[in-house]
Structures are given as C-alpha cells and as structure tokens.
Design a protein around this motif. Structure first.
Motif, PDB file in Angstrom:
ATOM      1  N   SER A   7       8.748  -2.768 -11.190  1.00 35.15           N
ATOM      2  CA  SER A   7       7.600  -2.075 -10.617  1.00 35.15           C
ATOM      3  C   SER A   7       7.180  -2.669  -9.279  1.00 35.15           C
ATOM      4  CB  SER A   7       6.415  -2.130 -11.584  1.00 35.15           C
ATOM      5  OG  SER A   7       5.231  -1.700 -10.952  1.00 35.15           O
ATOM      6  N   LEU A   8       7.228  -1.837  -8.253  1.00 32.31           N
ATOM      7  CA  LEU A   8       6.769  -2.266  -6.928  1.00 32.31           C
ATOM      8  C   LEU A   8       5.299  -2.655  -6.963  1.00 32.31           C
ATOM      9  CD1 LEU A   8       6.909  -2.514  -3.814  1.00 32.31           C
ATOM     10  CD2 LEU A   8       6.509  -0.045  -3.707  1.00 32.31           C
ATOM     11  N   GLY A   9       4.474  -1.857  -7.639  1.00 34.88           N
ATOM     12  CA  GLY A   9       3.052  -2.146  -7.690  1.00 34.88           C
ATOM     13  C   GLY A   9       2.744  -3.476  -8.342  1.00 34.88           C
ATOM     14  N   ALA A  10       3.420  -3.792  -9.457  1.00 38.30           N
ATOM     15  CA  ALA A  10       3.192  -5.068 -10.134  1.00 38.30           C
ATOM     16  C   ALA A  10       3.632  -6.231  -9.262  1.00 38.30           C
ATOM     17  CB  ALA A  10       3.938  -5.081 -11.467  1.00 38.30           C
ATOM     18  N   ARG A  11       4.768  -6.071  -8.608  1.00 37.84           N
ATOM     19  CA  ARG A  11       5.260  -7.141  -7.727  1.00 37.84           C
ATOM     20  C   ARG A  11       4.261  -7.407  -6.593  1.00 37.84           C
ATOM     21  NH1 ARG A  11       9.193  -6.061  -3.551  1.00 37.84           N
ATOM     22  NH2 ARG A  11       9.831  -4.240  -4.748  1.00 37.84           N
ATOM     23  N   GLN A  12       3.763  -6.340  -5.981  1.00 35.88           N
ATOM     24  CA  GLN A  12       2.825  -6.518  -4.872  1.00 35.88           C
ATOM     25  C   GLN A  12       1.496  -7.086  -5.349  1.00 35.88           C
ATOM     26  OE1 GLN A  12       2.798  -2.659  -2.980  1.00 35.88           O
ATOM     27  NE2 GLN A  12       4.496  -3.201  -1.636  1.00 35.88           N
TER      28      GLN A  12
ATOM     29  N   GLY B 234       0.787  -1.226   0.000  1.00 36.45           N
ATOM     30  CA  GLY B 234       0.000   0.000   0.000  1.00 36.45           C
ATOM     31  C   GLY B 234       0.816   1.271   0.000  1.00 36.45           C
ATOM     32  N   ALA B 235       2.138   1.170  -0.068  1.00 36.01           N
ATOM     33  CA  ALA B 235       2.972   2.375  -0.006  1.00 36.01           C
ATOM     34  C   ALA B 235       2.714   3.293  -1.191  1.00 36.01           C
ATOM     35  CB  ALA B 235       4.451   1.981   0.053  1.00 36.01           C
ATOM     36  N   VAL B 236       2.584   2.724  -2.383  1.00 41.94           N
ATOM     37  CA  VAL B 236       2.367   3.545  -3.567  1.00 41.94           C
ATOM     38  C   VAL B 236       1.022   4.265  -3.473  1.00 41.94           C
ATOM     39  CG1 VAL B 236       2.078   3.519  -6.067  1.00 41.94           C
ATOM     40  CG2 VAL B 236       3.847   2.109  -5.008  1.00 41.94           C
ATOM     41  N   SER B 237      -0.001   3.564  -3.004  1.00 40.92           N
ATOM     42  CA  SER B 237      -1.313   4.197  -2.856  1.00 40.92           C
ATOM     43  C   SER B 237      -1.282   5.293  -1.806  1.00 40.92           C
ATOM     44  CB  SER B 237      -2.365   3.144  -2.480  1.00 40.92           C
ATOM     45  OG  SER B 237      -2.540   2.209  -3.528  1.00 40.92           O
TER      46      SER B 237
ATOM     47  N   SER C   2      14.843   2.977  -4.588  1.00 43.60           N
ATOM     48  CA  SER C   2      14.943   1.793  -3.734  1.00 43.60           C
ATOM     49  C   SER C   2      13.594   1.129  -3.502  1.00 43.60           C
ATOM     50  CB  SER C   2      15.571   2.159  -2.382  1.00 43.60           C
ATOM     51  OG  SER C   2      14.794   3.127  -1.711  1.00 43.60           O
ATOM     52  N   TRP C   3      12.498   1.864  -3.648  1.00 41.47           N
ATOM     53  CA  TRP C   3      11.177   1.251  -3.534  1.00 41.47           C
ATOM     54  C   TRP C   3      10.983   0.166  -4.580  1.00 41.47           C
ATOM     55  CZ3 TRP C   3       6.318   4.772  -2.688  1.00 41.47           C
ATOM     56  CH2 TRP C   3       6.222   5.103  -1.323  1.00 41.47           C
TER      57      TRP C   3
END
Length: 531
Positions: free
Chosen positions: A253-258, A144-147, A490-491
């Motif tokens: 992509s952090l979002g895709a990984r999550q 949820g960090a990106v959101s 780093s994210w």
C-alpha cells in the motif's frame, strides 16, 4: 380567483386586444445564455460548447444539475431537440449523465485549458483533460498522490479500497444513535477516555474473538481514527525506542508506506511472491519491524501461506522483531476459508490494526489497535496527546451495532452484493481485457490485473522484468481522461515489475463496472504498441 382563472382572463384580454401580450424574455438566466450569439445553423454545437466551458471553468461543478431540456428550450426559444442533442453530446463525452428523476447531472469536469506553449498550433496535441490526467500520474507515487486522485472528478470510480457506500445502514445507525442518546447521562458529553469508550472496547474485543480468533481483554484495545492513525502512533512510538526502519511488502500500500515515512520512518521494501512476504528477504533486510497485510495482501491479494507464517513468527521470536498486522478487509471473503490473524498466534510480537472503513464507511474514522504489553502505555499516551481520543457518540453507536447483531447482518448483506460485483468485474475483464492476468479475486474489495508479464511462476517478484512497451500510469491516465478512475500497480511498488492496474469493484453497480472495464479495454488497445 385561482391561478388558472387568472391565466384564462389574461389570455382573453390579449385575444380581445384589451392588453398587450406579456413580453417574452430573450435568453436564459441559466449561465446567461443568449441564443442570438449562436452562428446560423449551429445552435446545438454552440450550446454544447457553452456547457463544456461552464463545466471546465467550474460554473457547473460535478454534481450540479442541468435544467430540464423542455425548460431550457422554452427559455432559449429553440426546439427541444437542440437542447437534448447538446446534452447527448456531453453525455457521450462522459461529462454528464441522466439520473432519472434527478435529471441530467454533471459527473466529470476536465480542467479549463491552460496556455499552449507550442509555437505551431499543430504541435499542441491531446485535450486539456488528458494533459491534467497525465500530469497526475506521470509525477509518480508522490506524497499526496492518492488523495489527489481521490479528489479528481470521474464518471466511474474503480479505485481500490472503497466499500459500497450506498449500502451504509442508515436506518440501523439512526436507531442506534437514538438509543444511545436516550440513555446517555450528561457526563457522557464530557471528555472521554483517550483509549476509547469502554463500551466500544468491549464490543471490539468480542467482535475480534468471534471473527478473527483473537483473544483480547477490552483493556488492551485502543480506539483510533482508522488504520492510518494507528500507523502514525506506532511509528512515533517505535522511533522513540530507536526503531527507525520498518520493512513493508513490495508491492504494498502506497498510502501506508507514506504514512510511516511522513513520521520519519525509513521504509524497507521486501518482495512478495505467490506465498506472500519473503521472510528470507526480511531477515536479510536487517529491519526490526515489518508491516504486513497477511490475510489479503494489498494489492496482490495473496494469502501469507502456512510455511511463511511459521517462518515469520520465528523471525519475530529470534530477532526480537515486531510484526504490524494491517487486517484491512479480512471480513470480505468469497471463495476461500477464513485465515487466522497473526495476532492470535503470537500476541506478544504482533501489533494488530483494523477498522470499519471497509465494512461501513471510511468517513466514520473509527478503528482499533492492539499492541504488545510493553508498548501499550506509550501508544495510549501518544493517542491522548494526538487528539484526546475519538469522538464519543460514534463509538457508542458502533458499539450498539456490534452488540445488537446489526453489524453482522450488514456484513452478510454487503458480502452478497460485493460478490456479485466481483463476478461482474471478472466477466467484464474476460470480455474486454482478455490478455490480462487476474490476481486476488477470492476476497476483499479489489483485484489486480497485470499485462504480458514474464512472472508466470514467480508471482510479483522482479526476476528480470523486460519492458512490455507501455506504462500502467499512462493507461490509468487514459482511463481517467475517459472518466474512469483506477490505480496503476506501479504506484504501489518500489522495485520494477509488470505493468498492471488495481481495480475496486465494491462501490458501484454491475452496469458501471462493465462500462468502466470496457473503457479500460479501449484505452489499453490504444496505448499498446503494434507488434
């Protein structure tokens, strides 16, 4: 009698003593401000403090408008300069901004100060806004960090992945919507095909043939709610077939990984260098599926080169592997030739996902997915059980834009705007971040900068990284504290690597880009150790 004559009569009576002057209200209804509470000689400071408090505690949320300085000055019975100076102080702090005819608007709202835990007041350092920004980033790339960052208020948004939303073709969309509604039979308002409206599937197949070299039958196209849903559906289908590990690019992509991890998939990081994903490391990972962004790798911007493409296709054929191709922004290119989609080379081993989120707007939640034949029925079933299919009207409107040529006209228009903004960001980086190394500026809606990296010849792979003395999360937090939103590099990585920032340039005008990068330069100078 007109209002002006009423006023004249009233003033005449007052002058003649026939009636008492109308009482003048003390204070203002706006925030119930009472100027009598201001210490002598400190009216401007008092007013600025009251406005800051109202912004921090939510009484003046982001987007709300302050009264005109003349109006507020009259209500408070003070000189107009008292109000304009108070507004100016908030503007210098990045909390409000002048919007022409829209007046002065709140653009950034730090949270209200929390309790101070230090026993000595001198131990409490930094602002509440700085503490909140630091907390947002120091927790790392959590779920949820990106959101959370997307929802954080800011003055200038340099987040990656945001197109020029002001350029959305409203008039063309309305024309297409009227045309669709004018011809849609009553049955069109019922439940549609879970796989997607046939009109849109046909339009997407033609669009992909023209722009990405992909030959697909409309029956192969699955309409989804963006690439995020495509990944969720694929993850569920693969998990049901015994594939519980998917390799992904690192950085990636952090979002895709999550999104994959939320569905129960274990993600396996595979390093990226100047040639793209390292296929030798992919083979060594043992993963049977891999998620890639080959046309414009996120976030580094590198293109999967020809040798790697051939090696990747050999891996898929020899290891019974599956490639998931996220073609998230391939339409946006400026300084290089088009790169063919992997799906056009080996359809039976490649799942292809795309959307209009970077082309039109992410709010539409419309994308498409092509999968190999042996997964098609399972993915359509998963889509049906997820939501019975996308909303029909936006599909038909988008199909109309695609077939009428409006979407291609829009793409040509935004390409010019995005290129100009990309150029503005490059100039600003040269001026304010002269030591930064720029990556991936030839295409897309973002670029990446790294600082003092020893990876000059090896791209983004970790080959013995030594700490440069500061964390990019701290730099991102300092920028957000100053009203500028960015992603720390780093994210988007799992393995250690150089500090950096991922910067979007499509969403705002060149003036905002210049100002935002200047803020980054100032924050960087404060955060780096003295050498």
């Amino acid at each position: 009698m007109s209002r002006s004559k009423d006023v004249q009569v009233q003033r005449s009576k007052e002058a003649a003593g026939d009636t008492a002057p109308a009482p003048v209200a003390l204070g203002s209804d706006f925030l119930q401000l009472d100027i009598g509470q201001a210490p002598p000689g400190c009216r401007t400071e008092w007013l600025a403090d009251r406005l800051r408090e109202a912004i921090a505690d939510g009484r003046l949320p982001v987007g709300s408008r302050l009264p005109a300085s003349r109006v507020l000055a009259e209500e408070l019975r003070v000189a107009r300069g008292v109000v304009t100076e108070a507004y100016q102080r908030l503007a210098e702090a990045g909390q409000v901004a002048g919007r022409g005819r829209l007046g002065t608007t709140v653009v950034a709202a730090p949270p209200a100060p929390g309790p101070v835990t230090a026993t000595d007041p001198g131990e409490a350092t930094g602002t509440a806004a700085g503490a909140a920004a630091g907390a947002l980033f120091e927790a790392g790339a959590r779920e949820g960090a990106v959101s959370a960052l997307r929802a954080a208020p800011c003055r200038i948004d340099l987040s990656p992945g945001v197109p020029d939303l002001a350029a959305f073709p409203r008039a063309a969309w309305l024309r297409a919507e009227r045309a669709v509604l004018g011809s849609l039979p009553p049955s069109g308002f019922g439940y549609g095909d879970a796989q997607g409206a046939p009109e849109l599937r046909t339009a997407v197949a033609e669009w992909l043939a023209r722009s990405r070299g992909i030959r697909a039958d409309p029956g192969e196209v699955i309409v989804v709610a963006g690439v995020a849903q495509a990944l969720g559906l694929l993850g569920a289908v693969l998990l049901a077939n015994g594939v519980d590990r998917i390799a992904f690019e690192d950085p990636g992509s952090l979002g895709a990984r999550q999104q994959l991890e939320y569905g129960g998939i274990t993600t396996v990081p595979v390093p990226v260098d100047e040639g793209g994903l390292r296929v030798d490391a992919l083979r060594a990972s043992g993963a049977k599926a891999a998620l890639l962004t080959p046309a414009h790798q996120f976030p580094t911007g590198v293109v999967l080169d020809g040798e790697r493409r051939r090696a990747l296709l050999r891996w898929a054929a020899e290891e019974d592997g599956l490639i998931i191709e996220d073609d998230y922004d391939a339409e946006h290119r400026y300084d290089r030739t088009p790169v063919p989609a992997l799906r056009s080379l080996l359809a039976e081993r490649v799942c292809y996902a795309g959307s209009v989120s970077k082309l039109l707007a992410p709010a539409l939640r419309v994308g498409w997915l092509l999968v190999p034949p042996h997964h098609h029925e399972a993915v359509v079933t998963a889509k049906r059980n997820a939501d019975l299919g996308n909303a029909l009207l936006p599909q038909l409107v988008l199909a109309h834009l695609m077939t009428s040529g409006e979407l291609e006209r829009h793409l040509r228009f935004v390409r010019r705007r995005h290129r100009a903004r990309r150029d503005a960001m490059l100039r600003a980086i040269g001026t304010h971040l002269p030591g930064a190394r720029v990556h991936g500026a030839a295409a897309g809606l973002h670029l990446t900068v790294t600082f003092d990296t020893p990876f000059e010849d090896t791209g983004f792979e970790d080959t013995g990284f030594e700490d440069t003395g500061f964390a990019d999360t701290g730099l991102a937090a300092a920028a957000l504290d100053a009203g500028v939103k960015v992603h720390p590099l780093s994210w988007h990585r799992v393995r250690p690597g150089p500090p950096g920032l991922v910067l979007g340039y499509a969403a705002g005008p060149a003036s905002e880009i210049e100002e935002g990068v200047a803020v980054l330069g100032a924050a960087l100078r404060r955060s780096r150790p003295t050498r």
